[in-house]
Write an enzyme that holds these catalytic residues in place. Sequence first.
Site, mmCIF file in Angstrom:
data_model
loop_
_atom_site.group_PDB
_atom_site.id
_atom_site.type_symbol
_atom_site.label_atom_id
_atom_site.label_comp_id
_atom_site.label_asym_id
_atom_site.label_seq_id
_atom_site.Cartn_x
_atom_site.Cartn_y
_atom_site.Cartn_z
ATOM 1 N N LEU A 1 10.419 1.188 7.988
ATOM 2 C CA LEU A 1 9.901 1.604 6.691
ATOM 3 C C LEU A 1 10.686 2.835 6.253
ATOM 4 C CD1 LEU A 1 7.606 1.036 4.594
ATOM 5 C CD2 LEU A 1 6.524 3.050 5.566
ATOM 6 N N GLU B 1 10.843 2.411 15.135
ATOM 7 C CA GLU B 1 10.008 3.498 14.612
ATOM 8 C C GLU B 1 8.675 3.492 15.336
ATOM 9 O OE1 GLU B 1 9.041 2.798 10.440
ATOM 10 O OE2 GLU B 1 9.100 0.650 10.767
ATOM 11 N N LYS C 1 6.387 -1.915 2.132
ATOM 12 C CA LYS C 1 5.153 -1.348 2.700
ATOM 13 C C LYS C 1 3.975 -2.274 2.405
ATOM 14 C CE LYS C 1 2.884 3.164 3.212
ATOM 15 N NZ LYS C 1 2.923 3.301 4.657
ATOM 16 N N TYR D 1 0.834 -1.201 0.000
ATOM 17 C CA TYR D 1 0.000 0.000 0.000
ATOM 18 C C TYR D 1 0.867 1.248 0.000
ATOM 19 C CZ TYR D 1 0.470 1.135 5.039
ATOM 20 O OH TYR D 1 0.938 1.505 6.267
HETATM 21 N N1 PLP Z 1 6.813 3.848 9.494
HETATM 22 C C1 PLP Z 1 5.701 3.106 9.363
HETATM 23 C C2 PLP Z 1 5.616 1.781 10.044
HETATM 24 C C3 PLP Z 1 4.619 3.585 8.588
HETATM 25 O O1 PLP Z 1 3.514 2.844 8.462
HETATM 26 C C4 PLP Z 1 4.721 4.858 7.978
HETATM 27 C C5 PLP Z 1 3.640 5.388 7.181
HETATM 28 O O2 PLP Z 1 2.624 4.773 6.951
HETATM 29 C C6 PLP Z 1 5.906 5.589 8.168
HETATM 30 C C7 PLP Z 1 6.943 5.045 8.915
HETATM 31 C C8 PLP Z 1 6.081 6.946 7.567
HETATM 32 O O3 PLP Z 1 6.239 6.854 6.172
HETATM 33 P P1 PLP Z 1 5.835 8.057 5.224
HETATM 34 O O4 PLP Z 1 6.639 9.228 5.664
HETATM 35 O O5 PLP Z 1 6.211 7.588 3.881
HETATM 36 O O6 PLP Z 1 4.370 8.274 5.412
#
Ligand code: PLP
Length: 284
Positions: free
Chosen positions: A206, A181, A148, A33
């Site tokens: 991620l 995270e 993701k 996603y």
């Molecule tokens: N870490 C995780 C586990 C996430 O699900 C997300 C976003 O959905 C992020 C970090 C932040 O990613 P982004 O800055 O691309 O939204």
Amino acid sequence: MSRIAYVDGRFVQFAHACVHVEDRGLQFGDAVYEVWAVRHGKLFDEQGHYARLTRSLGELSISPPMGMNSLSIVIRELIKRNRLTNGLVYLQISRGVAKRDHPFPAHATPSLILTARHANPASADAKAVKGIKVITRPDERWGRVDIKTTNLLPNLLARQAALDAGVDDAWLYDRDDLITEGTAQNAWIVDAQGTLRTRPATHEILRGITRQSVLALAQGAGFQVDERAFTRAEARSAREAFITSATSFVTAVVEIDGTVIADGRPGKLALLLRQIYLQAQNTA
Ligand code: PLP
């Protein structure tokens, strides 16, 4: 005004949008996603999210159902049909529909779902002014969270545990007591030396697109940045703590496991980076 979704090549009423019972995303979580923020009509970090989507699909050997240029046309049309000025665009791509069996199906066509959701920018901004409180929870996810995928159960359990504990969210930590995270955001601190710290983008986190943009903007503004993991203790004694994501942009963390960070108010750097990030996106 009614909401419109996009499912496998057609714009449909949100209330009637559905997937097949044997979609592999539903049966196995065999899907990826993406999420884009839309603010004042602009898609934030648009290209970065396409790049990560392409990578996620490649890592799982799912063929993109359409090229990224065509996808950007469909997303723009979805935004238009939903009259979305501020909110989020969600995309899910699964390996497709096939008789339930573990091996990759020989002939399934990947399924594509897009939905749009309105959000009030004032409430996100109000949250950023106040900051959020988090607890820490063990990171119980699989070893490739850099992809993701829609497999988010450990993230949901940690978020729910945080809500049950009366706070906003959870930061996850690994076996070495290092923060990985947040449940849906990347985690940052400003350490005792005034250095911005965030975990390097390996398989354990991620690769946040907002993280990447904020990293570049912070370096461009001359701040000391170190992509180095930090412990829970370092987080609790940090000068500042904050999260980055498409849904929160840059938002300060003011309490971790009941320990107030600095004076309990969003730190200067977090507020400044939010401002710099929003400005950069609005003028991109
Ligand atoms: N870490 C995780 C586990 C996430 O699900 C997300 C976003 O959905 C992020 C970090 C932040 O990613 P982004 O800055 O691309 O939204």
